[in-house]
Every structure is written in structure tokens, then in C-alpha cells.
Design a protein around this motif. Structure first.
Motif, PDB file in Angstrom:
ATOM      1  N   VAL A 245       0.887  -1.164   0.000  1.00 46.18           N
ATOM      2  CA  VAL A 245       0.000   0.000   0.000  1.00 46.18           C
ATOM      3  C   VAL A 245       0.924   1.212   0.000  1.00 46.18           C
ATOM      4  CG1 VAL A 245      -1.743   1.250   1.308  1.00 46.18           C
ATOM      5  CG2 VAL A 245      -1.766  -1.247   1.276  1.00 46.18           C
TER       6      VAL A 245
ATOM      7  N   ILE B 161      -1.528   6.781  -3.201  1.00 38.45           N
ATOM      8  CA  ILE B 161      -2.938   6.937  -2.817  1.00 38.45           C
ATOM      9  C   ILE B 161      -3.284   8.415  -2.739  1.00 38.45           C
ATOM     10  CG2 ILE B 161      -4.560   6.664  -0.905  1.00 38.45           C
ATOM     11  CD1 ILE B 161      -3.264   3.943  -0.344  1.00 38.45           C
TER      12      ILE B 161
ATOM     13  N   ILE C 138      -9.637   3.266 -15.475  1.00 38.56           N
ATOM     14  CA  ILE C 138      -9.677   2.958 -14.027  1.00 38.56           C
ATOM     15  C   ILE C 138     -10.730   3.840 -13.361  1.00 38.56           C
ATOM     16  CG2 ILE C 138      -8.367   3.020 -11.868  1.00 38.56           C
ATOM     17  CD1 ILE C 138      -5.838   2.446 -13.570  1.00 38.56           C
TER      18      ILE C 138
ATOM     19  N   VAL D 159     -17.958   0.740  -8.389  1.00 39.28           N
ATOM     20  CA  VAL D 159     -17.871   0.758  -6.918  1.00 39.28           C
ATOM     21  C   VAL D 159     -19.114   1.462  -6.373  1.00 39.28           C
ATOM     22  CG1 VAL D 159     -16.597   1.683  -4.934  1.00 39.28           C
ATOM     23  CG2 VAL D 159     -15.346   0.699  -6.887  1.00 39.28           C
ATOM     24  N   GLY D 160     -19.497   2.546  -7.013  1.00 39.91           N
ATOM     25  CA  GLY D 160     -20.719   3.245  -6.597  1.00 39.91           C
ATOM     26  C   GLY D 160     -21.932   2.348  -6.713  1.00 39.91           C
TER      27      GLY D 160
ATOM     28  N   LEU E  72     -21.971  -0.932  -6.461  1.00 40.61           N
ATOM     29  CA  LEU E  72     -21.920  -1.926  -5.384  1.00 40.61           C
ATOM     30  C   LEU E  72     -22.577  -1.402  -4.120  1.00 40.61           C
ATOM     31  CD1 LEU E  72     -18.263  -3.313  -5.616  1.00 40.61           C
ATOM     32  CD2 LEU E  72     -20.351  -4.688  -5.605  1.00 40.61           C
ATOM     33  N   PHE E  73     -22.359  -0.113  -3.856  1.00 40.22           N
ATOM     34  CA  PHE E  73     -22.836   0.469  -2.588  1.00 40.22           C
ATOM     35  C   PHE E  73     -24.065   1.343  -2.783  1.00 40.22           C
ATOM     36  CE2 PHE E  73     -19.603  -1.123   0.139  1.00 40.22           C
ATOM     37  CZ  PHE E  73     -18.516  -1.338  -0.693  1.00 40.22           C
TER      38      PHE E  73
ATOM     39  N   ILE F 155     -21.239   7.996  -9.074  1.00 44.97           N
ATOM     40  CA  ILE F 155     -19.973   8.690  -8.791  1.00 44.97           C
ATOM     41  C   ILE F 155     -19.964   9.175  -7.346  1.00 44.97           C
ATOM     42  CG2 ILE F 155     -18.653  10.785  -9.279  1.00 44.97           C
ATOM     43  CD1 ILE F 155     -19.434  10.451 -12.217  1.00 44.97           C
TER      44      ILE F 155
ATOM     45  N   LYS G 274     -21.694   8.061  -4.855  1.00 46.78           N
ATOM     46  CA  LYS G 274     -21.649   6.902  -3.932  1.00 46.78           C
ATOM     47  C   LYS G 274     -20.207   6.397  -3.807  1.00 46.78           C
ATOM     48  CE  LYS G 274     -26.078   6.009  -3.053  1.00 46.78           C
ATOM     49  NZ  LYS G 274     -26.668   5.836  -1.724  1.00 46.78           N
ATOM     50  N   ALA G 275     -19.518   6.316  -4.934  1.00 44.00           N
ATOM     51  CA  ALA G 275     -18.131   5.820  -4.914  1.00 44.00           C
ATOM     52  C   ALA G 275     -17.250   6.784  -4.137  1.00 44.00           C
ATOM     53  CB  ALA G 275     -17.610   5.671  -6.343  1.00 44.00           C
ATOM     54  N   LEU G 276     -17.465   8.071  -4.352  1.00 48.58           N
ATOM     55  CA  LEU G 276     -16.617   9.067  -3.684  1.00 48.58           C
ATOM     56  C   LEU G 276     -16.789   9.039  -2.164  1.00 48.58           C
ATOM     57  CD1 LEU G 276     -16.828  12.096  -6.139  1.00 48.58           C
ATOM     58  CD2 LEU G 276     -14.870  10.581  -5.723  1.00 48.58           C
TER      59      LEU G 276
ATOM     60  N   ILE H 160     -17.231   6.459  -0.388  1.00 51.48           N
ATOM     61  CA  ILE H 160     -16.466   5.302   0.108  1.00 51.48           C
ATOM     62  C   ILE H 160     -14.986   5.662   0.237  1.00 51.48           C
ATOM     63  CG2 ILE H 160     -15.797   2.897  -0.399  1.00 51.48           C
ATOM     64  CD1 ILE H 160     -18.793   3.158   0.065  1.00 51.48           C
ATOM     65  N   ILE H 161     -14.489   6.453  -0.726  1.00 56.08           N
ATOM     66  CA  ILE H 161     -13.039   6.710  -0.729  1.00 56.08           C
ATOM     67  C   ILE H 161     -12.718   8.153  -0.351  1.00 56.08           C
ATOM     68  CG2 ILE H 161     -12.480   4.917  -2.397  1.00 56.08           C
ATOM     69  CD1 ILE H 161     -12.471   7.027  -4.594  1.00 56.08           C
TER      70      ILE H 161
ATOM     71  N   GLY I 200     -12.071  11.692   1.764  1.00 58.28           N
ATOM     72  CA  GLY I 200     -11.262  11.962   2.946  1.00 58.28           C
ATOM     73  C   GLY I 200      -9.859  11.404   2.775  1.00 58.28           C
TER      74      GLY I 200
ATOM     75  N   LEU J  89      -9.585   5.360   1.746  1.00 59.90           N
ATOM     76  CA  LEU J  89      -8.997   4.478   0.736  1.00 59.90           C
ATOM     77  C   LEU J  89      -7.789   3.743   1.318  1.00 59.90           C
ATOM     78  CD1 LEU J  89      -8.927   3.435  -2.159  1.00 59.90           C
ATOM     79  CD2 LEU J  89      -7.614   5.474  -2.798  1.00 59.90           C
ATOM     80  N   THR J  90      -7.019   4.443   2.112  1.00 61.76           N
ATOM     81  CA  THR J  90      -5.831   3.821   2.717  1.00 61.76           C
ATOM     82  C   THR J  90      -6.238   2.679   3.647  1.00 61.76           C
ATOM     83  OG1 THR J  90      -4.655   5.927   2.603  1.00 61.76           O
ATOM     84  CG2 THR J  90      -3.816   4.302   4.156  1.00 61.76           C
TER      85      THR J  90
ATOM     86  N   LEU K 290      -7.359  -0.311   1.477  1.00 60.47           N
ATOM     87  CA  LEU K 290      -6.248  -1.008   0.808  1.00 60.47           C
ATOM     88  C   LEU K 290      -5.340  -1.700   1.826  1.00 60.47           C
ATOM     89  CD1 LEU K 290      -5.264   1.431  -2.084  1.00 60.47           C
ATOM     90  CD2 LEU K 290      -6.983  -0.372  -2.042  1.00 60.47           C
TER      91      LEU K 290
ATOM     92  N   VAL L 247     -18.816  -1.181   4.151  1.00 61.69           N
ATOM     93  CA  VAL L 247     -17.532  -1.512   3.523  1.00 61.69           C
ATOM     94  C   VAL L 247     -16.747  -2.458   4.439  1.00 61.69           C
ATOM     95  CG1 VAL L 247     -15.333  -0.563   2.691  1.00 61.69           C
ATOM     96  CG2 VAL L 247     -17.468   0.723   2.336  1.00 61.69           C
TER      97      VAL L 247
ATOM     98  N   GLY M 195     -17.115  -4.858  -0.036  1.00 55.12           N
ATOM     99  CA  GLY M 195     -15.788  -4.246   0.080  1.00 55.12           C
ATOM    100  C   GLY M 195     -14.753  -5.037  -0.702  1.00 55.12           C
TER     101      GLY M 195
ATOM    102  N   ALA N 173     -15.068  -4.494  -4.356  1.00 59.48           N
ATOM    103  CA  ALA N 173     -14.569  -3.176  -4.791  1.00 59.48           C
ATOM    104  C   ALA N 173     -13.037  -3.119  -4.768  1.00 59.48           C
ATOM    105  CB  ALA N 173     -15.144  -2.091  -3.882  1.00 59.48           C
TER     106      ALA N 173
ATOM    107  N   LEU O 269     -10.306  -0.445  -6.469  1.00 63.32           N
ATOM    108  CA  LEU O 269      -9.688   0.563  -5.602  1.00 63.32           C
ATOM    109  C   LEU O 269      -8.166   0.419  -5.581  1.00 63.32           C
ATOM    110  CD1 LEU O 269     -12.266   0.616  -2.679  1.00 63.32           C
ATOM    111  CD2 LEU O 269     -12.118   2.125  -4.668  1.00 63.32           C
TER     112      LEU O 269
ATOM    113  N   LEU P  53      -6.398   2.351  -8.200  1.00 66.36           N
ATOM    114  CA  LEU P  53      -6.239   3.805  -8.048  1.00 66.36           C
ATOM    115  C   LEU P  53      -4.790   4.164  -7.771  1.00 66.36           C
ATOM    116  CD1 LEU P  53      -9.435   4.937  -6.095  1.00 66.36           C
ATOM    117  CD2 LEU P  53      -8.798   5.481  -8.441  1.00 66.36           C
TER     118      LEU P  53
END
Lengths: 110, 110
Positions: free
Chosen positions: A13, A18, A98, A105-106, A108-109, B18, B20-22, B24-25, B27, B31-32, B35, B71, B92, B95, B99, B102
Motif C-alpha cells: 500500500v 494513494i 480505471i 464501486v458506486g 456496489l454500494f 460517482i 456513492k463511490a466518492l 467510500i473513498i 477523505g 482508501l488507505t 487497501l 464496507v 468491500g 470493490a 480501488l 487507483l
């Protein structure tokens, strides 16, 4: 403990990578702008038409940021009035497949 | 104007997916965290060890948010003291491959 993938190969990671990726897609609009333009060439007006809920000032700011990040190019044609066009840089186009997948991903959730 | 991909097939940009995906990742840390845990199971302490620059309060908050977003799962074992473990939900894990890519986007703009 380094996370491993299914084949038990460590997938490091990388915090720097990231954070670099997150800068490109951070905020409410950057990812939308990138996916909207895709392989096309857009003028400011076209973004405005497709993103009616985004203020002109916000759009100008995010386009400026994406140009500075080398995601978008901004080409000015010396016409009267000057014509300004935006398109993804080579790097932007390489990132596009990508970034497009992020919609999955959006999904999925959703 | 709907953007088209290389095969000239319109690839609709779905603003809801978009955003919804944002979430999740979004902040600095989500994402860290995703991963980092990958296919593993982590205890709070393990996150703290691997994310020394992240405050305990911030970590607790982001783990709580990722559980609420479905997630991560949080499992409490009735031991003394109680053992708490986190792992990615099925969504999760689905996804995760996207992810992980990225980081390649980060590499492009590094």
C-alpha cells in the motif's frame, strides 16, 4: 503486516500514490468532470450545460486545478472571441478506464 | 453530449454512482484503510501500528463510517477483554481490485 492478494503476493500500500490519486478525484466535481469529458473535447459552455448545479466559479476553479494537475489541457484559439477547448492529457486518458470503473464501486454500494 | 468510448458506445456518466463511490473513498484515510486491510482481518491496534500519523479519534471515526457504509464489518468476540476485529464486507472485497488500481492513477501523476 503487509496485505497479500489472492495469490499470496504482497500488494504494498503506497500512501504517496494513494494521496496523488485522491487529489485527482477529490472534491465533489473532479471525477465527474473527468468522466464527462472522457475522450471528447469540451468547451466551458458544454460543461455548464451538463453540470447545471455546478457554479460557474466552481467549474472555472476545478478546470484550472485539473489543468495544473496535468489531467486536462486547455487550448486557446486566437479567434474573435477566443475559442477555449479542454481535453484530457495523455495521462488523463490513461487514467480514464480505471476512473470509469469507480462507477461500479458506486453501484456496489448503491 | 454523452461521452463515447473508443468503440463509440456511449458510456453514461452516472452522477449518483460517482457520488456513492466518492463517499467510500473520500477523505484522507478511507482508501488507505481499505487497501491496508485488503483480504485480511485487522484489530484496531494493527491499524494504529500501520497508520502512526492518524489520530486514534480519527481512526475510530473512519472505521465507524466504513462499517456504516457496509464496507467493513466489525466483529466483537465476548472475551475478557473483548476482542474486536475488522474485515472487508463482501461488497468491500468486490470493490478492492478497482480501488487497488487507483494507486496506478497515483503513479501516472506522481
Amino acid at each position: 503486516m503487509v496485505p497479500k492478494n489472492r495469490n499470496n503476493v504482497p500488494t504494498p500500500v503506497d500512501f504517496t500514490l494513494i494521496s496523488k490519486a485522491l487529489v485527482i478525484i477529490s472534491g465533489k466535481w473532479r471525477l465527474t468532470i473527468i468522466l464527462l469529458i472522457g475522450e471528447d473535447t469540451f468547451r466551458f459552455r458544454q460543461f455548464r450545460e451538463q453540470l447545471p448545479s455546478m457554479s460557474e466559479k466552481m467549474l472555472a476553479g476545478e478546470l484550472k486545478a485539473l489543468v495544473a494537475l496535468d489531467v486536462l489541457t486547455r487550448t486557446v484559439y486566437a479567434e474573435v472571441p477566443p475559442r477555449v477547448e479542454y481535453s484530457l492529457t495523455k495521462k488523463g486518458r490513461l487514467a480514464l478506464p480505471i476512473l470509469r470503473q469507480l462507477q461500479q464501486v458506486g453501484h456496489l454500494f448503491n
